[in-house]
Design a protein around this motif. Sequence first.
Motif, PDB file in Angstrom:
ATOM      1  N   SER A 190       8.674   8.383  -0.035  1.00  0.00           N
ATOM      2  CA  SER A 190       8.978   8.980   1.264  1.00  0.00           C
ATOM      3  C   SER A 190       8.593   8.007   2.381  1.00  0.00           C
ATOM      4  N   ILE A 191       9.213   8.199   3.520  1.00  0.00           N
ATOM      5  CA  ILE A 191       8.831   7.404   4.687  1.00  0.00           C
ATOM      6  C   ILE A 191       7.365   7.653   5.005  1.00  0.00           C
ATOM      7  N   ASP A 192       6.943   8.891   4.848  1.00  0.00           N
ATOM      8  CA  ASP A 192       5.542   9.243   5.100  1.00  0.00           C
ATOM      9  C   ASP A 192       4.602   8.391   4.245  1.00  0.00           C
ATOM     10  N   GLU A 193       4.942   8.199   2.990  1.00  0.00           N
ATOM     11  CA  GLU A 193       4.093   7.388   2.119  1.00  0.00           C
ATOM     12  C   GLU A 193       4.029   5.942   2.595  1.00  0.00           C
ATOM     13  N   LEU A 194       5.146   5.431   3.108  1.00  0.00           N
ATOM     14  CA  LEU A 194       5.166   4.057   3.601  1.00  0.00           C
ATOM     15  C   LEU A 194       4.327   3.878   4.858  1.00  0.00           C
ATOM     16  N   VAL A 195       4.412   4.831   5.762  1.00  0.00           N
ATOM     17  CA  VAL A 195       3.778   4.638   7.071  1.00  0.00           C
ATOM     18  C   VAL A 195       2.459   5.385   7.248  1.00  0.00           C
ATOM     19  N   ARG A 196       2.007   6.052   6.223  1.00  0.00           N
ATOM     20  CA  ARG A 196       0.754   6.792   6.335  1.00  0.00           C
ATOM     21  C   ARG A 196      -0.315   5.891   6.943  1.00  0.00           C
ATOM     22  N   GLY A 197      -0.956   6.369   7.976  1.00  0.00           N
ATOM     23  CA  GLY A 197      -1.992   5.585   8.645  1.00  0.00           C
ATOM     24  C   GLY A 197      -1.451   4.727   9.771  1.00  0.00           C
ATOM     25  N   ASP A 198      -0.149   4.719   9.963  1.00  0.00           N
ATOM     26  CA  ASP A 198       0.454   3.877  10.989  1.00  0.00           C
ATOM     27  C   ASP A 198       1.061   4.694  12.130  1.00  0.00           C
ATOM     28  N   VAL A 199       0.644   5.900  12.297  1.00  0.00           N
ATOM     29  CA  VAL A 199       1.240   6.767  13.311  1.00  0.00           C
ATOM     30  C   VAL A 199       1.046   6.193  14.707  1.00  0.00           C
ATOM     31  N   VAL A 200      -0.135   5.705  15.022  1.00  0.00           N
ATOM     32  CA  VAL A 200      -0.396   5.144  16.353  1.00  0.00           C
ATOM     33  C   VAL A 200       0.499   3.935  16.598  1.00  0.00           C
ATOM     34  N   ALA A 201       0.585   3.053  15.628  1.00  0.00           N
ATOM     35  CA  ALA A 201       1.432   1.865  15.783  1.00  0.00           C
ATOM     36  C   ALA A 201       2.889   2.267  15.962  1.00  0.00           C
ATOM     37  N   MET A 202       3.331   3.276  15.242  1.00  0.00           N
ATOM     38  CA  MET A 202       4.708   3.729  15.362  1.00  0.00           C
ATOM     39  C   MET A 202       4.955   4.303  16.755  1.00  0.00           C
ATOM     40  N   GLN A 203       4.004   5.067  17.271  1.00  0.00           N
ATOM     41  CA  GLN A 203       4.156   5.625  18.606  1.00  0.00           C
ATOM     42  C   GLN A 203       4.243   4.514  19.649  1.00  0.00           C
ATOM     43  N   GLN A 204       3.451   3.466  19.476  1.00  0.00           N
ATOM     44  CA  GLN A 204       3.495   2.344  20.407  1.00  0.00           C
ATOM     45  C   GLN A 204       4.834   1.619  20.323  1.00  0.00           C
ATOM     46  N   GLN A 212      14.233   4.464   0.466  1.00  0.00           N
ATOM     47  CA  GLN A 212      15.209   4.669  -0.610  1.00  0.00           C
ATOM     48  C   GLN A 212      15.073   3.579  -1.673  1.00  0.00           C
ATOM     49  N   LEU A 213      14.937   2.334  -1.233  1.00  0.00           N
ATOM     50  CA  LEU A 213      14.810   1.215  -2.169  1.00  0.00           C
ATOM     51  C   LEU A 213      13.575   1.375  -3.055  1.00  0.00           C
ATOM     52  N   PHE A 214      12.452   1.760  -2.444  1.00  0.00           N
ATOM     53  CA  PHE A 214      11.195   1.871  -3.187  1.00  0.00           C
ATOM     54  C   PHE A 214      10.977   3.257  -3.788  1.00  0.00           C
ATOM     55  N   GLU A 215      11.916   4.168  -3.534  1.00  0.00           N
ATOM     56  CA  GLU A 215      11.859   5.529  -4.064  1.00  0.00           C
ATOM     57  C   GLU A 215      10.558   6.243  -3.692  1.00  0.00           C
ATOM     58  N   TYR A 249       7.380  -4.482  13.375  1.00  0.00           N
ATOM     59  CA  TYR A 249       7.441  -3.181  12.726  1.00  0.00           C
ATOM     60  C   TYR A 249       8.904  -2.811  12.504  1.00  0.00           C
ATOM     61  N   PRO A 250       9.255  -2.293  11.331  1.00  0.00           N
ATOM     62  CA  PRO A 250      10.650  -1.941  11.083  1.00  0.00           C
ATOM     63  C   PRO A 250      11.133  -0.786  11.954  1.00  0.00           C
ATOM     64  N   ASP A 251      12.417  -0.805  12.265  1.00  0.00           N
ATOM     65  CA  ASP A 251      13.002   0.314  12.990  1.00  0.00           C
ATOM     66  C   ASP A 251      13.205   1.487  12.030  1.00  0.00           C
ATOM     67  N   VAL A 252      13.616   2.607  12.565  1.00  0.00           N
ATOM     68  CA  VAL A 252      13.740   3.823  11.760  1.00  0.00           C
ATOM     69  C   VAL A 252      14.762   3.662  10.641  1.00  0.00           C
ATOM     70  N   GLN A 253      15.895   3.028  10.938  1.00  0.00           N
ATOM     71  CA  GLN A 253      16.919   2.833   9.908  1.00  0.00           C
ATOM     72  C   GLN A 253      16.371   1.974   8.766  1.00  0.00           C
ATOM     73  N   SER A 254      15.636   0.932   9.094  1.00  0.00           N
ATOM     74  CA  SER A 254      15.054   0.073   8.056  1.00  0.00           C
ATOM     75  C   SER A 254      14.025   0.823   7.231  1.00  0.00           C
ATOM     76  N   LEU A 255      13.229   1.664   7.897  1.00  0.00           N
ATOM     77  CA  LEU A 255      12.249   2.470   7.161  1.00  0.00           C
ATOM     78  C   LEU A 255      12.954   3.388   6.164  1.00  0.00           C
ATOM     79  N   LEU A 256      14.059   3.973   6.580  1.00  0.00           N
ATOM     80  CA  LEU A 256      14.811   4.847   5.685  1.00  0.00           C
ATOM     81  C   LEU A 256      15.331   4.064   4.480  1.00  0.00           C
ATOM     82  N   LEU A 257      15.904   2.896   4.724  1.00  0.00           N
ATOM     83  CA  LEU A 257      16.420   2.071   3.630  1.00  0.00           C
ATOM     84  C   LEU A 257      15.296   1.611   2.705  1.00  0.00           C
TER      85      LEU A 257
END
Length: 90
Positions: A57-71, A52-55, A41-49
Amino acid sequence: MELARQLRAKREERGLSQDEVSKAIFVSRQTISNWENDKTYPDVQSLLLLSQLFEVSIDELVRGDVVAMQQAIAEDSRILLAGLLLALEG
């Protein structure tokens, strides 16, 4: 995981190779492959990049992955704490 599908879809929509994405966000091509194949799973900095690259939001990228992110955050915290304890003992 939703993020793996999102990353691949966004990359393919823009006609980018894994290598091109990796160079744009300063990681290896293998790292991109691992993310797209749901191995890591990408780190926060990678998610931000990536957002930006895909134009998108981070929310759009990780929607549905909240549990995995918390882990992932919990695991990172455990690793950091273990390292800190080792440093204090040494």
